[in-house]
Structures are given as structure tokens and as C-alpha cells.
Design an enzyme around this catalytic site. Sequence first.
Site, short mmCIF file in Angstrom:
data_model
loop_
_atom_site.label_atom_id
_atom_site.label_comp_id
_atom_site.label_asym_id
_atom_site.label_seq_id
_atom_site.Cartn_x
_atom_site.Cartn_y
_atom_site.Cartn_z
N TYR A 56 0.82 -1.22 0.00
CA TYR A 56 0.00 0.00 0.00
C TYR A 56 0.86 1.27 0.00
CZ TYR A 56 -4.14 -2.85 1.07
OH TYR A 56 -5.17 -3.77 1.03
N LYS A 74 2.71 -15.14 1.52
CA LYS A 74 2.67 -15.97 0.31
C LYS A 74 4.11 -16.32 -0.04
CE LYS A 74 -0.20 -16.71 -2.55
NZ LYS A 74 -0.89 -18.01 -2.84
N ASP A 76 -3.88 -17.52 1.03
CA ASP A 76 -5.11 -18.05 0.42
C ASP A 76 -5.67 -19.19 1.26
OD1 ASP A 76 -2.73 -19.28 -0.29
OD2 ASP A 76 -3.42 -19.94 -2.25
N ASP A 128 -5.43 -6.94 5.57
CA ASP A 128 -6.64 -6.20 5.22
C ASP A 128 -7.75 -7.18 4.86
OD1 ASP A 128 -8.36 -4.23 4.47
OD2 ASP A 128 -7.18 -3.47 2.78
N ASP A 147 -11.10 -8.52 7.41
CA ASP A 147 -12.49 -8.33 7.00
C ASP A 147 -13.26 -9.66 6.99
OD1 ASP A 147 -12.27 -5.65 6.83
OD2 ASP A 147 -13.05 -5.48 4.79
#
Length: 360
Positions: free
Chosen positions: A141, A191, A223, A247, A251
Site C-alpha cells: 500500500y 505468500k 489463500d 486487510d 475483513d
Amino acid sequence: MTKKILILPGDGIGQEVTSSMSEVLHYLIDEQSLDFQISERKVGGSSYEEFGTPLTDETLKIAQNSDAILFGAVGGPQWDNLEWDVRPEQALLGLRKSLGLFANLRPAFLFNELASASPLKNHIIEDLDILIVRELTGGVYFGEPRGIVENETPKYGFNTMIYNEDEIRRIAKVAFEAAMNRDKKLCSVEKANVLEVSKFWRSIVSEMSSDYPEVELSHQLADNTAMQLVLNPNQYDVIVSGNLFGDMLSDIAATLSGSIGMLPSASLNSSSQGMFEPCHGSAPDIAGQGIANPIAMITSLAMAFEYSLERVDLARRIESAIKIFISKGLRTKDISNSKEFIQTKEVAPSIINILKDEHE
Ligand code: NAD
């Protein structure tokens, strides 16, 4: 020493839920004779309306000198078309950046009485109690270089996912320490099968685990974690992750417990200064109707007591009062599965009565 608290209600239901939280805060200040200095300022759209900016220099200065900032929520459709740098959300980014709030703590828990509000089956979700620690000021980000290149064919956009050793160590430290105070299990998520930055992240977190021999450390690919959070969320205690994966995962975790109106968050810097806010936004669709659930904001106050105000005992008391509140069957509209529900303004007095009863 006097503790300084800044309350920033913001917009929409931010104002309603911070008002309930303030009632609980003031009750505890009186009950415990706490030496607290409280300021309150406008932020977001309401600050833009009065001062032409979502975060004034004066408010930022007070925030920098505060131990804890209790933030409601900002935003609303009336400000959606403003220039980028004066949009309400810029206040949040400005505060996070100037205070160096690199660690975002998002608990996800379920009161079993509310299991039917969860999209998951009861036996999967019961007793949910996990903490997601997300790195907030680095990663893709913020990584440079970044941009959109339009004068080449084909045009392209790009970002840089980068973490240095210090950034990984400081967020991992927060997560290891949080795990030490909980069930001593930490899962680091990245990852590492496809990203060098993740491989590096994994090596640093692994290296640090020798400083926390009591914490059982595991590593998982992001994942898979997304899938596991839905299949078997109770396998986790604390999850630590970078900005992007954190992030997404936080959520997903927030959705598990049914209503976004229940979940608090904390964003901390290395001096334990923190901003505490509900996970939800300003909910323009229900603002002004008196039906918002203020529990996420009140549990955000509990997190402030725990992480920035050195009163873990008061954090536990607020959490336990909320448990009793729920077990008594008291429900705001978002968590009620019947037509019966209580108004926002009835929540704080009920919680204060429980705090009083438990104190006597
Ligand atoms: P939202 O979280 O405000 O609302 C999503 C849904 O959840 C709505 O139906 C709302 O009514 C409901 N809801 C949220 N909080 C609730 C509560 N405490 N009690 C009962 N119901 C609740 O998200 P959104 O609708 O995507 O965004 C609305 C505005 O909030 C936008 O302007 C957005 O930019 C802003 N926003 C701000 C923050 C923040 O200040 N940290 C975070 C997210 C969104």
C-alpha cells in the site's frame, strides 16, 4: 500521571456511538477517580464543513499529545465527490501516518448467544476468539516505486511490495506479545511460495520465535488462511500478517461474528500510543435513527484501557459487562432476530448499571 484522551466522533453514527462510549468512560472516571484529561474535536466530514479540512493542524497536535484517541467513524455520500486531499477518510490516514500507528489489532469474537447472526454454522463458529495483527504502514500500500504508465504500449500500473527487517520485527513483536497474553499460538501469514518479500518475512518471524519459546509459531499461505478462517476459525489464536493480506483476512474475520457493530480495533505505535475505533464506518443508511450498535465503540474503549491507558483491569470489566448485557438478551436492531430491540441511547446506561452491580 495524567492520561490524555482525545475523542473524535466524526460523522454519521460515529457521533452516536462515541456518545455512548463517553458515558461509560465518564462513569469509570468517576468510579475510579481516574486522572484523565479529555478533549473532543471534529474530524472527517464535520471538520471539513467547519474548517475546510478533515483534520485541522490543531486536532492533529492534540492527537500527537494524547495517550489514546477514541475515533468514531468518518465519511458520507455528501462528501464523496470532494477532492482527494479533503475527503473525510484522509483524516484517518493523516492520523495513522503522523502518529506512526503501524500495528492494527482486530479481535474477532463471538458471543455464543449471537451465533445465529453469523453466516457460519453454529458448531463452527461457537467460542470464536481470535486476534488479527495487521501491519498498517508498510507493504504494497505504501511501497515505492508505484504508478500508472500511460505513454507506453501497453499502458501499465505497478506497485512495490516491500518490507524491511525492522518493519517485520516490530509487528511480529506486537503479535508474539499478544499471543503471550492469550493462548500462546501465533500463525504468520504470507505468500512465501510466490513472493520474495514473503519468504523474507517468514525467515525473520521464524528467527524471532526463539525469543518467545512458549509461543507455538506456525506459518500459513494467505489463500489457505482465507479458506481456513471460514472452515475452522477456532484453530487460530493470533494471526500476524502484512498490510495487504491482513486487510483481507481481518475483513473475513469481522464477518464471521455476525454484526460489524460488535467489533473494535486498535492501531498502535511503538510508544503504546493508540487510536481505538470500531471496525465499521459511519453507516449513513442508519445515521440519526438512534439504532446504531455502540458496542464496537465501547469495546474499543476497553482496548484503549488495555493497550494505552495501563488499566487492563478496566478493559476486562467492560468486556465482562458487555457479556452480561448480551446474556440478558438485550439487543440493538442489528443483532436482534426479532422485532424487539433497544435504542442506541439505552445501551450505555444498561452497561453502566452492570458495571455498578459488579463493583458493589
Ligand atoms: P459501514 O460500516 O458504515 O456500513 C456497512 C453496513 O453495516 C451498513 O448497512 C450499516 O448500517 C451497518 N452498520 C455499520 N455499523 C453499524 C453499527 N454500529 N450498528 C448497526 N449497523 C451498523 O460501511 P459503508 O456503508 O461501506 O461506508 C459508509 C461510510 O463510512 C463511507 O463514507 C465510508 O467511506 C465510511 N467508512 C469509514 C470508516 C472509518 O471511519 N474508519 C470505515 C469504513 C467506512
